[in-house]
Design a protein around this motif. Structure first.
Motif, PDB file in Angstrom:
ATOM      1  N   ARG A 126       4.134   3.685  -2.044  1.00  0.00           N
ATOM      2  CA  ARG A 126       4.236   4.596  -3.195  1.00  0.00           C
ATOM      3  C   ARG A 126       4.057   3.875  -4.528  1.00  0.00           C
ATOM      4  O   ARG A 126       3.259   4.284  -5.361  1.00  0.00           O
ATOM      5  CB  ARG A 126       5.616   5.248  -3.190  1.00  0.00           C
ATOM      6  N   LEU A 127       4.818   2.817  -4.741  1.00  0.00           N
ATOM      7  CA  LEU A 127       4.763   2.173  -6.055  1.00  0.00           C
ATOM      8  C   LEU A 127       3.395   1.539  -6.307  1.00  0.00           C
ATOM      9  O   LEU A 127       2.835   1.674  -7.399  1.00  0.00           O
ATOM     10  CB  LEU A 127       5.863   1.114  -6.190  1.00  0.00           C
TER      11      LEU A 127
ATOM     12  N   ALA B  71       0.843  -1.200   0.000  1.00  0.00           N
ATOM     13  CA  ALA B  71       0.000   0.000   0.000  1.00  0.00           C
ATOM     14  C   ALA B  71       0.871   1.240   0.000  1.00  0.00           C
ATOM     15  O   ALA B  71       0.472   2.286   0.494  1.00  0.00           O
ATOM     16  CB  ALA B  71      -0.916  -0.020   1.217  1.00  0.00           C
TER      17      ALA B  71
ATOM     18  N   PHE C 131       8.563   7.783  -7.480  1.00  0.00           N
ATOM     19  CA  PHE C 131       7.110   7.864  -7.260  1.00  0.00           C
ATOM     20  C   PHE C 131       6.836   8.628  -5.970  1.00  0.00           C
ATOM     21  O   PHE C 131       7.174   8.163  -4.889  1.00  0.00           O
ATOM     22  CB  PHE C 131       6.507   6.460  -7.215  1.00  0.00           C
TER      23      PHE C 131
ATOM     24  N   ASP D 143      12.570  -4.034  -0.869  1.00  0.00           N
ATOM     25  CA  ASP D 143      13.468  -5.024  -1.468  1.00  0.00           C
ATOM     26  C   ASP D 143      13.791  -6.155  -0.479  1.00  0.00           C
ATOM     27  O   ASP D 143      13.777  -7.339  -0.847  1.00  0.00           O
ATOM     28  CB  ASP D 143      14.806  -4.376  -1.875  1.00  0.00           C
TER      29      ASP D 143
ATOM     30  N   ARG E 264      -0.771  -6.016   3.896  1.00  0.00           N
ATOM     31  CA  ARG E 264      -0.848  -6.790   5.139  1.00  0.00           C
ATOM     32  C   ARG E 264      -1.769  -6.153   6.178  1.00  0.00           C
ATOM     33  O   ARG E 264      -2.055  -6.757   7.192  1.00  0.00           O
ATOM     34  CB  ARG E 264       0.546  -7.027   5.707  1.00  0.00           C
ATOM     35  N   GLN E 265      -2.231  -4.918   5.902  1.00  0.00           N
ATOM     36  CA  GLN E 265      -3.217  -4.288   6.797  1.00  0.00           C
ATOM     37  C   GLN E 265      -4.637  -4.801   6.513  1.00  0.00           C
ATOM     38  O   GLN E 265      -5.553  -4.577   7.301  1.00  0.00           O
ATOM     39  CB  GLN E 265      -3.242  -2.758   6.606  1.00  0.00           C
TER      40      GLN E 265
HETATM   41  N1  LIG Z   1       9.138   4.465  -4.656  1.00  0.00           N
HETATM   42  C1  LIG Z   1       9.834   4.504  -5.751  1.00  0.00           C
HETATM   43  O1  LIG Z   1      10.103   5.618  -6.264  1.00  0.00           O
HETATM   44  C2  LIG Z   1      10.274   3.216  -6.430  1.00  0.00           C
HETATM   45  C3  LIG Z   1      10.841   3.312  -7.716  1.00  0.00           C
HETATM   46  C4  LIG Z   1      11.222   2.133  -8.362  1.00  0.00           C
HETATM   47  C5  LIG Z   1      11.066   0.908  -7.719  1.00  0.00           C
HETATM   48  N2  LIG Z   1      10.538   0.860  -6.461  1.00  0.00           N
HETATM   49  C6  LIG Z   1      10.428  -0.463  -5.817  1.00  0.00           C
HETATM   50  O2  LIG Z   1       9.088  -0.675  -5.397  1.00  0.00           O
HETATM   51  C7  LIG Z   1       9.058  -1.497  -4.237  1.00  0.00           C
HETATM   52  C8  LIG Z   1       8.175  -0.827  -3.196  1.00  0.00           C
HETATM   53  O3  LIG Z   1       8.731   0.434  -2.879  1.00  0.00           O
HETATM   54  P1  LIG Z   1       7.832   1.643  -2.314  1.00  0.00           P
HETATM   55  O4  LIG Z   1       8.637   2.874  -2.468  1.00  0.00           O
HETATM   56  O5  LIG Z   1       6.456   1.573  -2.870  1.00  0.00           O
HETATM   57  O6  LIG Z   1       7.798   1.269  -0.760  1.00  0.00           O
HETATM   58  P2  LIG Z   1       6.878   1.904   0.381  1.00  0.00           P
HETATM   59  O7  LIG Z   1       6.221   3.153  -0.080  1.00  0.00           O
HETATM   60  O8  LIG Z   1       7.719   1.940   1.605  1.00  0.00           O
HETATM   61  O9  LIG Z   1       5.718   0.813   0.565  1.00  0.00           O
HETATM   62  C9  LIG Z   1       6.049  -0.478   0.975  1.00  0.00           C
HETATM   63  C10 LIG Z   1       4.793  -1.270   1.229  1.00  0.00           C
HETATM   64  O10 LIG Z   1       5.202  -2.607   1.548  1.00  0.00           O
HETATM   65  C11 LIG Z   1       4.539  -3.022   2.736  1.00  0.00           C
HETATM   66  N3  LIG Z   1       5.431  -3.952   3.446  1.00  0.00           N
HETATM   67  C12 LIG Z   1       6.574  -3.671   4.111  1.00  0.00           C
HETATM   68  N4  LIG Z   1       7.137  -4.798   4.587  1.00  0.00           N
HETATM   69  C13 LIG Z   1       6.306  -5.810   4.231  1.00  0.00           C
HETATM   70  C14 LIG Z   1       6.309  -7.205   4.466  1.00  0.00           C
HETATM   71  N5  LIG Z   1       7.316  -7.804   5.153  1.00  0.00           N
HETATM   72  N6  LIG Z   1       5.279  -7.946   3.995  1.00  0.00           N
HETATM   73  C15 LIG Z   1       4.257  -7.353   3.299  1.00  0.00           C
HETATM   74  N7  LIG Z   1       4.190  -6.018   3.051  1.00  0.00           N
HETATM   75  C16 LIG Z   1       5.211  -5.260   3.511  1.00  0.00           C
HETATM   76  C17 LIG Z   1       4.280  -1.756   3.509  1.00  0.00           C
HETATM   77  O11 LIG Z   1       3.204  -2.034   4.347  1.00  0.00           O
HETATM   78  P3  LIG Z   1       2.943  -1.289   5.745  1.00  0.00           P
HETATM   79  O12 LIG Z   1       2.311  -0.003   5.352  1.00  0.00           O
HETATM   80  O13 LIG Z   1       2.066  -2.264   6.445  1.00  0.00           O
HETATM   81  O14 LIG Z   1       4.307  -1.117   6.396  1.00  0.00           O
HETATM   82  C18 LIG Z   1       3.939  -0.780   2.393  1.00  0.00           C
HETATM   83  O15 LIG Z   1       2.585  -0.927   2.015  1.00  0.00           O
HETATM   84  C19 LIG Z   1      10.514  -1.711  -3.810  1.00  0.00           C
HETATM   85  O16 LIG Z   1      10.971  -2.950  -4.293  1.00  0.00           O
HETATM   86  C20 LIG Z   1      11.246  -0.577  -4.531  1.00  0.00           C
HETATM   87  O17 LIG Z   1      12.604  -0.894  -4.811  1.00  0.00           O
HETATM   88  C21 LIG Z   1      10.134   1.985  -5.815  1.00  0.00           C
END
Ligand SMILES: NC(=O)c1ccc[n+]([C@@H]2O[C@H](COP(=O)([O-])OP(=O)(O)OC[C@H]3O[C@@H](n4cnc5c(N)ncnc54)[C@H](OP(=O)(O)O)[C@@H]3O)[C@@H](O)[C@H]2O)c1
Length: 243
Positions: free
Chosen positions: A14-15, A12, A98, A57, A35-36
């Motif tokens: 950014r991506l 839930a 993002f 990651d 997971r919420q």
């Molecule tokens: N953001 C970017 O700009 C970007 C760009 C390219 C690639 N990515 C890739 O996209 C992926 C996600 O990144 P993001 O930036 O979207 O991260 P994020 O905003 O921190 O969101 C992570 C999500 O994962 C959930 N989560 C964390 N630990 C978990 C677990 N053990 N089991 C299940 N859910 C879990 C979190 O849930 P809770 O809210 O419950 O903690 C949250 O909903 C990563 O692999 C990253 O490398 C991101």
């Protein structure tokens, strides 16, 4: 024509929010689970061919190890990390940042997706999407992603701190620095030698005074590291000094 999978986005953050917005604009149906949520992961995945993990990651492999055995079907697992290479999942890394604001369809369509050489290609992972796509070898993913972070995330830290400094130390609104940022971006894209300033000019006294003025500031080491890196680049490729 590749068969269109039914998708489940996990997370839930950014991506997940942006990929769902992109799919909404294209009217591609999907499900979403975090997971919420009250329902179990196994139930959420029922009927899904492709599970797209939008989670940190470091959580990707353990999540698959934990959840895959309980599923009564074998979906395709996909992650979006630029750094991770794992036999447990295919990968498609969006070369983009993002943030809070969602993008237009044109912007989403222009995002390049980087897949891993020798693994599933982008069209196999997301048959409905026409984004530009490139491949990186597994052994170069750490290096590729280190550069994404250097360029995108570290420059963001610099600009964010500069805006804060303008406001807090000089009483200059952050918006006053926006045209400067815009010109830096434009010059990076269109000029053959976009670097100006004391490093490019070789103004050694100015550089020394800057370093002295930054005494005690967290960014002093960053400035010093850039001076060192610039010298190393110069000895390799002198064009960096042209201005
Ligand atoms: N953001 C970017 O700009 C970007 C760009 C390219 C690639 N990515 C890739 O996209 C992926 C996600 O990144 P993001 O930036 O979207 O991260 P994020 O905003 O921190 O969101 C992570 C999500 O994962 C959930 N989560 C964390 N630990 C978990 C677990 N053990 N089991 C299940 N859910 C879990 C979190 O849930 P809770 O809210 O419950 O903690 C949250 O909903 C990563 O692999 C990253 O490398 C991101």
């Amino acid at each position: 024509m590749l068969e269109k999978p039914s998708y489940l986005f996990v997370g839930a953050g950014r991506l997940a929010r942006h990929l769902c917005a992109y799919f909404d604009l294209l009217e591609i149906s999907y499900r979403r689970w975090s997971r919420q949520d009250k329902i179990s992961f196994a139930r959420a995945t029922s009927g899904c061919d492709s599970i797209v993990l939008c989670i940190p990651d470091d959580a990707i492999e353990s999540f698959i190890h934990q959840e895959a055995p309980a599923l009564n079907h074998k979906p395709a697992w996909v992650h979006c990390s630029g750094n991770l290479s794992t036999p447990l999942a295919q990968s498609a890394h969006p070369l983009m940042t993002f943030g809070q604001n969602l993008m237009t369809l044109k912007e989403y369509r222009s995002i390049p997706f980087i897949t891993e050489a020798g693994r599933a290609d982008f069209k196999t992972i997301f048959p409905e999407l026409d984004n530009p796509t490139y491949e990186v070898k597994a052994e170069l993913k750490n290096f590729y992603h280190a550069w994404c972070v250097l360029a995108g995330n570290f420059s963001t830290m610099l600009w964010q701190s500069f805006f804060d400094t303008c406001e807090k130390r000089f009483d200059i609104p952050r918006t006053a620095a926006f045209p400067y940022l815009e010109k830096v971006t434009q010059q990076l894209q269109h000029d053959t030698n976009p670097l100006s300033g004391p490093l490019a000019r070789g103004d050694k006294n100015t550089i020394k005074e800057h370093l002295d003025s930054l005494e005690g500031e967290p960014f002093k080491d960053v400035y010093a590291a850039f001076v060192k890196t610039f010298t190393a680049l110069e000895s390799k490729e002198p064009s960096h000094a042209k201005h």
